[in-house]
Design a protein around this motif. Sequence first.
Motif, PDB file in Angstrom:
ATOM      1  N   PHE A 124       0.827  -1.206   0.151  1.00  0.00           N
ATOM      2  CA  PHE A 124      -0.165   0.031  -0.024  1.00  0.00           C
ATOM      3  C   PHE A 124       0.736   1.272  -0.024  1.00  0.00           C
ATOM      4  N   ASP A 125       0.307   2.390   0.185  1.00  0.00           N
ATOM      5  CA  ASP A 125       1.018   3.582   0.491  1.00  0.00           C
ATOM      6  C   ASP A 125       0.290   4.321   1.636  1.00  0.00           C
ATOM      7  N   ARG A 126       0.858   5.644   1.841  1.00  0.00           N
ATOM      8  CA  ARG A 126       0.291   6.415   3.000  1.00  0.00           C
ATOM      9  C   ARG A 126      -1.177   6.700   2.997  1.00  0.00           C
ATOM     10  N   THR A 127      -1.869   6.783   1.646  1.00  0.00           N
ATOM     11  CA  THR A 127      -3.020   7.137   1.378  1.00  0.00           C
ATOM     12  C   THR A 127      -4.141   5.844   2.107  1.00  0.00           C
ATOM     13  N   MET A 128      -3.646   4.819   2.374  1.00  0.00           N
ATOM     14  CA  MET A 128      -4.611   3.993   3.224  1.00  0.00           C
ATOM     15  C   MET A 128      -5.006   4.577   4.614  1.00  0.00           C
ATOM     16  N   TRP A 129      -4.234   5.552   5.205  1.00  0.00           N
ATOM     17  CA  TRP A 129      -4.570   6.084   6.199  1.00  0.00           C
ATOM     18  C   TRP A 129      -5.307   7.373   6.153  1.00  0.00           C
ATOM     19  N   ARG A 130      -6.003   7.735   4.903  1.00  0.00           N
ATOM     20  CA  ARG A 130      -6.817   8.855   4.690  1.00  0.00           C
ATOM     21  C   ARG A 130      -7.935   9.069   5.677  1.00  0.00           C
ATOM     22  N   PRO A 131      -8.663   8.252   6.138  1.00  0.00           N
ATOM     23  CA  PRO A 131      -9.928   8.534   7.195  1.00  0.00           C
ATOM     24  C   PRO A 131      -9.032   8.853   8.480  1.00  0.00           C
ATOM     25  N   GLN A 132      -8.086   8.237   8.868  1.00  0.00           N
ATOM     26  CA  GLN A 132      -7.483   8.315  10.234  1.00  0.00           C
ATOM     27  C   GLN A 132      -6.849   9.919  10.133  1.00  0.00           C
TER      28      GLN A 132
END
Length: 272
Positions: free
Chosen positions: A30-38
């Motif tokens: 993945f990449d850092r966008t997986m944490w978008r909701p957080q």
Amino acid sequence: MSTWSSEGITLGYGDEGSGDPLVLVHGHPFDRTMWRPQVEHFSRAGWRVITPDLRGYGESTVAPGKTTLEAFARDIAGLLDHLGVDRFILGGLSMGGQIVMEFHRLFPGRIRGLLLADTFAAAETEEGRTWRYEMAERLLREGMAGYAEEVLPKMVAPHNIQALPAVAEHVLAMMSGTSPEGAAAALRGRAERPDYTDMLREIAVPTLVVVGSDDEFTPVEDARLIHDRVPDATLAIINEAAHMPNLERPAEFNAALGRFLDSLATPVAAGR
């Protein structure tokens, strides 16, 4: 995009909000966008949320060969030094959780609290090492698309693929867009990862363990093992989620993480 470079490696990263720092480490592939909701939730709630793209992923430098968990952890330490962040709450999911454990092994004094989500503490088995080496070669031969389609129903629960098509598309896009060279390097490094099981008893900071109830990669039993070994850890099981509960059930994930963060410090809307 913000970037930081050192010794030929450039990391892309996000840095949003202000207050106490919360550093979130993404998983594979993945990449850092997986944490978008957080990022959206906690940056508004008074936290400074820092999300690096690991080397080989997202907008960071592709590093062929082999990338160890130690290399990932030292990259993150260097980035945080650059940002002037000394102590922080550190969280990661899957491979990101293993990087968090490695970071704790190397730099325990920098950590105020830990989030270990959908991850596994033991060393790789002989069968698992063989699988990771073979998968690395497959990704180099074939690219990421076939692998991404194949594992999507384990990353995101099948019922959520149907009910949450935007989430499924996001996860598939992250996996398909990852560099095969970067993914292969990480697979080789994880094949040789150390066993963190004994170290878990040495963790002396508050720790939250999170897992999706339907996770096949790192099932609830793995989370319970971590929870039982880390002194005074808290366990949160996110129902109707697989390996990506932060995306499949963001409200529930954020609520569990929010309660944990609130127990550590009161966020302040101060400058950096």
